[in-house]
Every structure is written in structure tokens, then in C-alpha cells.
Write a protein that holds these residues in place. Structure first.
Motif, PDB file in Angstrom:
ATOM      1  N   MET A   1       0.845  -1.204   0.000  1.00  0.00           N
ATOM      2  CA  MET A   1       0.000   0.000   0.000  1.00  0.00           C
ATOM      3  C   MET A   1       0.875   1.247   0.000  1.00  0.00           C
ATOM      4  SD  MET A   1      -2.963   1.093   2.726  1.00  0.00           S
ATOM      5  CE  MET A   1      -3.822   2.633   2.561  1.00  0.00           C
ATOM      6  N   THR A   2       0.497   2.257  -0.805  1.00  0.00           N
ATOM      7  CA  THR A   2       1.277   3.488  -0.885  1.00  0.00           C
ATOM      8  C   THR A   2       1.194   4.259   0.423  1.00  0.00           C
ATOM      9  OG1 THR A   2       0.770   3.624  -3.243  1.00  0.00           O
ATOM     10  CG2 THR A   2       1.593   5.606  -2.186  1.00  0.00           C
TER      11      THR A   2
ATOM     12  N   GLU B   1       0.526  17.014   2.786  1.00  0.00           N
ATOM     13  CA  GLU B   1       1.477  17.649   1.876  1.00  0.00           C
ATOM     14  C   GLU B   1       1.012  17.596   0.423  1.00  0.00           C
ATOM     15  OE1 GLU B   1       5.229  15.671   2.158  1.00  0.00           O
ATOM     16  OE2 GLU B   1       4.394  13.699   1.715  1.00  0.00           O
ATOM     17  N   LEU B   2       0.118  16.661   0.107  1.00  0.00           N
ATOM     18  CA  LEU B   2      -0.550  16.644  -1.188  1.00  0.00           C
ATOM     19  C   LEU B   2      -2.021  16.946  -0.954  1.00  0.00           C
ATOM     20  CD1 LEU B   2      -0.517  16.087  -4.265  1.00  0.00           C
ATOM     21  CD2 LEU B   2      -1.021  13.693  -3.730  1.00  0.00           C
ATOM     22  N   GLY B   3      -2.498  18.024  -1.581  1.00  0.00           N
ATOM     23  CA  GLY B   3      -3.898  18.400  -1.459  1.00  0.00           C
ATOM     24  C   GLY B   3      -4.630  18.205  -2.775  1.00  0.00           C
ATOM     25  N   PHE B   4      -5.945  18.054  -2.674  1.00  0.00           N
ATOM     26  CA  PHE B   4      -6.808  17.838  -3.834  1.00  0.00           C
ATOM     27  C   PHE B   4      -7.403  19.174  -4.251  1.00  0.00           C
ATOM     28  CE2 PHE B   4     -10.830  16.994  -5.908  1.00  0.00           C
ATOM     29  CZ  PHE B   4     -10.600  15.875  -6.701  1.00  0.00           C
ATOM     30  N   GLY B   5      -7.028  19.671  -5.424  1.00  0.00           N
ATOM     31  CA  GLY B   5      -7.607  20.884  -5.976  1.00  0.00           C
ATOM     32  C   GLY B   5      -8.869  20.540  -6.744  1.00  0.00           C
ATOM     33  N   ALA B   6      -9.999  21.111  -6.338  1.00  0.00           N
ATOM     34  CA  ALA B   6     -11.295  20.660  -6.851  1.00  0.00           C
ATOM     35  C   ALA B   6     -11.847  21.502  -7.996  1.00  0.00           C
ATOM     36  CB  ALA B   6     -12.302  20.611  -5.710  1.00  0.00           C
ATOM     37  N   ALA B   7     -11.002  22.258  -8.690  1.00  0.00           N
ATOM     38  CA  ALA B   7     -11.489  22.969  -9.876  1.00  0.00           C
ATOM     39  C   ALA B   7     -11.787  21.988 -11.004  1.00  0.00           C
ATOM     40  CB  ALA B   7     -10.472  24.006 -10.336  1.00  0.00           C
TER      41      ALA B   7
ATOM     42  N   GLU C   1     -20.783  13.486 -12.971  1.00  0.00           N
ATOM     43  CA  GLU C   1     -20.927  13.355 -11.522  1.00  0.00           C
ATOM     44  C   GLU C   1     -20.153  12.152 -10.979  1.00  0.00           C
ATOM     45  OE1 GLU C   1     -22.534  15.121  -9.222  1.00  0.00           O
ATOM     46  OE2 GLU C   1     -23.603  16.581 -10.437  1.00  0.00           O
ATOM     47  N   GLU C   2     -20.293  11.012 -11.621  1.00  0.00           N
ATOM     48  CA  GLU C   2     -19.661   9.804 -11.112  1.00  0.00           C
ATOM     49  C   GLU C   2     -18.144   9.901 -11.178  1.00  0.00           C
ATOM     50  OE1 GLU C   2     -19.351   6.211  -9.244  1.00  0.00           O
ATOM     51  OE2 GLU C   2     -21.093   7.525  -9.468  1.00  0.00           O
ATOM     52  N   ARG C   3     -17.644  10.436 -12.281  1.00  0.00           N
ATOM     53  CA  ARG C   3     -16.185  10.574 -12.406  1.00  0.00           C
ATOM     54  C   ARG C   3     -15.636  11.518 -11.342  1.00  0.00           C
ATOM     55  NH1 ARG C   3     -12.795  13.077 -17.479  1.00  0.00           N
ATOM     56  NH2 ARG C   3     -10.892  11.907 -17.198  1.00  0.00           N
ATOM     57  N   ALA C   4     -16.352  12.594 -11.078  1.00  0.00           N
ATOM     58  CA  ALA C   4     -15.924  13.543 -10.044  1.00  0.00           C
ATOM     59  C   ALA C   4     -15.907  12.867  -8.680  1.00  0.00           C
ATOM     60  CB  ALA C   4     -16.859  14.751 -10.037  1.00  0.00           C
ATOM     61  N   ARG C   5     -16.952  12.108  -8.387  1.00  0.00           N
ATOM     62  CA  ARG C   5     -17.028  11.419  -7.092  1.00  0.00           C
ATOM     63  C   ARG C   5     -15.887  10.412  -6.947  1.00  0.00           C
ATOM     64  NH1 ARG C   5     -20.885  10.581  -3.048  1.00  0.00           N
ATOM     65  NH2 ARG C   5     -19.936   9.242  -1.483  1.00  0.00           N
ATOM     66  N   GLN C   6     -15.596   9.705  -8.015  1.00  0.00           N
ATOM     67  CA  GLN C   6     -14.518   8.714  -7.969  1.00  0.00           C
ATOM     68  C   GLN C   6     -13.158   9.378  -7.729  1.00  0.00           C
ATOM     69  OE1 GLN C   6     -14.995   6.678 -11.690  1.00  0.00           O
ATOM     70  NE2 GLN C   6     -16.690   5.392 -10.961  1.00  0.00           N
ATOM     71  N   ALA C   7     -12.973  10.582  -8.260  1.00  0.00           N
ATOM     72  CA  ALA C   7     -11.709  11.290  -8.038  1.00  0.00           C
ATOM     73  C   ALA C   7     -11.525  11.614  -6.559  1.00  0.00           C
ATOM     74  CB  ALA C   7     -11.661  12.562  -8.880  1.00  0.00           C
ATOM     75  N   VAL C   8     -12.582  12.127  -5.925  1.00  0.00           N
ATOM     76  CA  VAL C   8     -12.496  12.445  -4.493  1.00  0.00           C
ATOM     77  C   VAL C   8     -12.318  11.167  -3.677  1.00  0.00           C
ATOM     78  CG1 VAL C   8     -13.655  13.527  -2.534  1.00  0.00           C
ATOM     79  CG2 VAL C   8     -13.879  14.527  -4.814  1.00  0.00           C
ATOM     80  N   ASP C   9     -13.043  10.114  -4.043  1.00  0.00           N
ATOM     81  CA  ASP C   9     -12.899   8.834  -3.333  1.00  0.00           C
ATOM     82  C   ASP C   9     -11.465   8.314  -3.421  1.00  0.00           C
ATOM     83  OD1 ASP C   9     -15.567   8.894  -2.672  1.00  0.00           O
ATOM     84  OD2 ASP C   9     -16.192   7.412  -4.168  1.00  0.00           O
ATOM     85  N   ALA C  10     -10.859   8.420  -4.602  1.00  0.00           N
ATOM     86  CA  ALA C  10      -9.488   7.940  -4.781  1.00  0.00           C
ATOM     87  C   ALA C  10      -8.515   8.746  -3.930  1.00  0.00           C
ATOM     88  CB  ALA C  10      -9.087   8.009  -6.250  1.00  0.00           C
ATOM     89  N   ALA C  11      -8.744  10.049  -3.836  1.00  0.00           N
ATOM     90  CA  ALA C  11      -7.891  10.883  -2.990  1.00  0.00           C
ATOM     91  C   ALA C  11      -8.002  10.444  -1.533  1.00  0.00           C
ATOM     92  CB  ALA C  11      -8.277  12.349  -3.145  1.00  0.00           C
TER      93      ALA C  11
ATOM     94  N   VAL D   1      -5.585  11.083  -9.782  1.00  0.00           N
ATOM     95  CA  VAL D   1      -5.242  11.116  -8.355  1.00  0.00           C
ATOM     96  C   VAL D   1      -4.189  10.069  -8.033  1.00  0.00           C
ATOM     97  CG1 VAL D   1      -6.097  10.710  -6.017  1.00  0.00           C
ATOM     98  CG2 VAL D   1      -7.456  12.067  -7.628  1.00  0.00           C
ATOM     99  N   ARG D   2      -4.414   8.848  -8.490  1.00  0.00           N
ATOM    100  CA  ARG D   2      -3.459   7.778  -8.201  1.00  0.00           C
ATOM    101  C   ARG D   2      -2.102   8.075  -8.823  1.00  0.00           C
ATOM    102  NH1 ARG D   2      -8.364   4.542  -8.366  1.00  0.00           N
ATOM    103  NH2 ARG D   2      -8.253   4.329 -10.625  1.00  0.00           N
ATOM    104  N   ASP D   3      -2.097   8.681 -10.001  1.00  0.00           N
ATOM    105  CA  ASP D   3      -0.841   9.077 -10.637  1.00  0.00           C
ATOM    106  C   ASP D   3      -0.101  10.097  -9.770  1.00  0.00           C
ATOM    107  OD1 ASP D   3       0.984   9.306 -13.066  1.00  0.00           O
ATOM    108  OD2 ASP D   3       0.284  11.376 -12.911  1.00  0.00           O
ATOM    109  N   ALA D   4      -0.831  11.081  -9.252  1.00  0.00           N
ATOM    110  CA  ALA D   4      -0.208  12.118  -8.425  1.00  0.00           C
ATOM    111  C   ALA D   4       0.410  11.533  -7.167  1.00  0.00           C
ATOM    112  CB  ALA D   4      -1.238  13.183  -8.065  1.00  0.00           C
ATOM    113  N   VAL D   5      -0.298  10.624  -6.519  1.00  0.00           N
ATOM    114  CA  VAL D   5       0.223  10.003  -5.298  1.00  0.00           C
ATOM    115  C   VAL D   5       1.488   9.216  -5.613  1.00  0.00           C
ATOM    116  CG1 VAL D   5      -0.260   8.342  -3.475  1.00  0.00           C
ATOM    117  CG2 VAL D   5      -2.025   9.959  -4.178  1.00  0.00           C
ATOM    118  N   GLY D   6       1.495   8.521  -6.746  1.00  0.00           N
ATOM    119  CA  GLY D   6       2.689   7.794  -7.152  1.00  0.00           C
ATOM    120  C   GLY D   6       3.860   8.720  -7.429  1.00  0.00           C
ATOM    121  N   LEU D   7       3.567   9.858  -8.076  1.00  0.00           N
ATOM    122  CA  LEU D   7       4.625  10.825  -8.373  1.00  0.00           C
ATOM    123  C   LEU D   7       5.239  11.383  -7.106  1.00  0.00           C
ATOM    124  CD1 LEU D   7       2.945  12.866 -11.259  1.00  0.00           C
ATOM    125  CD2 LEU D   7       4.774  11.174 -11.500  1.00  0.00           C
ATOM    126  N   LEU D   8       4.408  11.601  -6.096  1.00  0.00           N
ATOM    127  CA  LEU D   8       4.900  12.168  -4.841  1.00  0.00           C
ATOM    128  C   LEU D   8       5.927  11.253  -4.184  1.00  0.00           C
ATOM    129  CD1 LEU D   8       4.426  14.582  -2.875  1.00  0.00           C
ATOM    130  CD2 LEU D   8       2.813  13.103  -1.662  1.00  0.00           C
TER     131      LEU D   8
END
Length: 329
Positions: A1-2, A19-25, A36-46, A297-304
Motif C-alpha cells: 500500500m502506498t 502535503e498533497l492536497g486535492f484541488g477541486a477545480a 458526476e460519477e467521475r468527479a465522485r470517484q476522483a475524491v474517493d481515490a484521494a 489522483v493515483r498518478d499524483a500520489v505515485g509521483l509524490l
């Protein structure tokens, strides 16, 4: 797990951000529609990745960002996450039809934005944001883009934020802008906890390094770095890429391509170096990254978590792409 992103405190107060925040624009249809579903999945993944800082604003999608973020966070333990929103633009119903693409969002133009940095405007903006979010409080309020409204922002809006903090309505206050100069004034002349500096402390643009970041460090004010990819140029430098919300000029594109050559020579994606770089400064509490999908989101966490060798930073300095006095992670 990351490994989950680390938490850091804003200024001298009690509010913490990851240290990594989710920008919701992005989930409000920035440049292109998002369902709607894609947006919800992004927040869930974060959330699943351990991100606990979420940033939004009335400006983003004419309130759609706040509504979607609030819905996605509903049911989560309120004490476990930090939400920031912004004040300075009130949303007024508009029956003219059309879309909001002129302001960057692929949503119906149901409202128009009215600049208002009055004390009453700040309180009204916050009340309306809380309604859209479905929350009884937010943790951070930023004055949003007061570039052309400095007198009212410092004379009326900032004192209103100070009162809201003293009353315990919000935990931390600050300003968010696409420039470093007025943010430096906020750090010097007010008692803000944090400033959100978008696009001015990146691998490509180091303007915040001269005055803003040293002042913030000296005064115990935190900086959140936004726009770390400079509108996408540092994510994918190519002809036609955006830089500061417009087509990248040739000289800027060339510099981004040179940065990419160096990072790839060390086996590091340019995106990873760009995401990690701001966190090297002691004043920077975190970086905000906009995401439109769970995959982003998952890409960003991996990059961090991507290792960036010291030799990469050393070469960037040696070839003049990074100032010698810029601290690195």
C-alpha cells in the motif's frame, strides 16, 4: 500500500493539511465537462490514498465544485479532513443562458460572478459556500484573486476574516493568488496563517523564492503551492500546451523541454520532479494538484513517492535551470 501523504500544520495555528492536497477545480468542468460519477470517484481515490486536504472555491464551475466536493465528503469523519474555500466573488443568478467557458468551465452559465471584497461580502460568500458544501464550517478561507481590489481586500475583507477566525468560525485565514508580490504584502502586513501561491513557485517559475518564501519562513506563515505544473506545461511540454491558462510562449516551452531532458536523463518523470520541488522549501506546507479522475489522483500520489536523486537537482543548478539558493527535497 502506498504511504499516505504526511500532514503539516498551517502557520502557528491548529489546522493541518496533507502535503498533497486535492484541488477541486477540475471536477467542476475546468476546460471540459466532467460527469458526476467521475468527479465522485476522483475524491474517493484521494481519500483512499490518504489525502485529507481539499481546496475549492465558488468560482470553480459557478459553485459546482463546492457542491460536488461536499457531496463526496458527506459521511466522512469531519475531524479527519481539512477543507478550504475562497471569498471575493459572489454568485448572482443569471438567466441569460449559454455556458461558462469564457471563464474556463464547461458548465451552464446559471450565475454571474460579482467581485466583492467588502466585509459583508466575505461573510455572505462564506455562508453560501457552507450551504453548497453542506458543512457547518470550513477550516481555511482564502481571499481569492484580489489583484485589482487591494484597497478593499486589505481594508475590509481581511479584517472580516480576522473576526471570523477570532469567533472560531474558521480555523485559518489567508489569500490565494497567481502572483507573489501581493501575497508578500499579506505576509508582511497582516496576521494570515497561510497563502496559496499558484504557479509562482514551480520548476519553471521561481518568483516566490525572492521575497514571499523568505518572509513567510521568517514570520511563521505557511505557503501552499498551487499550479505546480503551470497549467499543464510541466505535465506534458509540447507545442500548444497551456502555460498560465494560455498557449505557452516559445521560450517558455523550450525551457520546459530542457527541464524534461534533464529529469529523464536521471530516470525521473518531469511531473514527479515538478510535484516534489516546492516541498523542499521549509515555508511550503503542501502542494495542491487538480484532478479530474481517480486515475489522475493515483498518478499524483505515485509521483509524490517517486525518488528524485540529488544529482538531478545538482544538474538543474549546473545548467542554470534552478537557482543555486533554491532548497530541494
Amino acid at each position: 500500500m502506498t504511504e499516505a501523504p504526511r500532514r503539516r500544520r498551517l502557520g502557528r495555528g491548529a489546522v493541518e493539511v496533507t502535503e498533497l492536497g486535492f484541488g477541486a477545480a477540475g471536477i467542476a468542468g475546468l476546460y471540459a465537462p466532467v460527469g458526476e460519477e467521475r468527479a465522485r470517484q476522483a475524491v474517493d481515490a484521494a481519500w483512499e490514498a490518504g489525502v485529507r486536504y481539499f481546496d475549492t472555491a465558488p468560482h470553480y464551475g459557478l459553485g459546482l465544485s463546492e457542491r460536488r466536493l461536499g457531496a463526496a465528503l458527506r459521511g466522512r469523519p469531519r475531524g479527519e479532513y481539512t477543507v478550504s474555500t475562497k471569498a471575493g466573488r459572489l454568485l448572482v443568478p443569471h438567466a441569460g443562458g449559454g455556458d461558462d467557458l469564457a471563464d474556463g468551465f464547461a458548465v451552464p452559465a446559471t450565475h454571474r460572478r460579482v467581485w466583492d471584497f467588502s466585509a459583508d461580502g466575505v461573510r455572505r460568500s462564506l455562508e453560501e459556500s457552507l450551504t453548497r458544501l453542506g458543512l457547518d464550517r470550513v477550516d481555511v478561507v482564502y481571499l481569492h484573486d484580489p489583484d485589482d481590489h487591494g484597497e478593499q481586500a486589505f481594508g475590509e475583507a481581511y479584517p472580516a476574516l480576522e473576526r471570523l477566525r477570532a469567533e472560531g468560525v474558521v480555523g485559518a485565514i489567508g489569500a490565494g493568488m497567481n502572483q507573489a508580490e501581493m501575497l508578500t504584502r499579506f505576509v508582511r502586513d497582516t496576521d494570515v496563517d497561510v497563502v496559496l501561491c499558484a504557479g509562482r513557485y514551480t520548476l519553471l517559475d521561481h518568483r516566490a523564492l525572492d521575497a514571499l518564501l523568505p518572509e513567510a519562513a521568517a514570520r511563521g506563515v505557511s505557503v501552499v503551492a498551487g499550479g505546480v505544473f503551470n497549467s499543464g506545461l510541466l505535465a506534458d511540454p509540447r507545442p500548444g500546451a497551456r502555460y498560465d491558462y494560455a498557449r505557452a510562449p516559445g521560450a517558455v516551452l523550450e525551457r520546459a523541454l530542457r527541464l524534461q531532458e534533464v529529469t529523464e536523463r536521471h530516470g525521473v518523470p518531469l511531473r514527479a520532479a515538478a510535484l516534489r520541488f516546492p516541498l523542499g522549501h521549509p515555508a511550503v506546507a503542501g502542494v495542491l494538484l487538480g484532478a479530474r479522475s481517480a486515475a489522475e489522483v493515483r498518478d499524483a500520489v505515485g509521483l509524490l513517492r517517486c525518488p528524485v536523486p540529488d544529482a538531478l537537482w545538482a544538474e538543474l543548478r549546473a545548467v542554470g535551470l534552478l537557482p543555486d539558493h533554491a532548497p530541494v527535497p
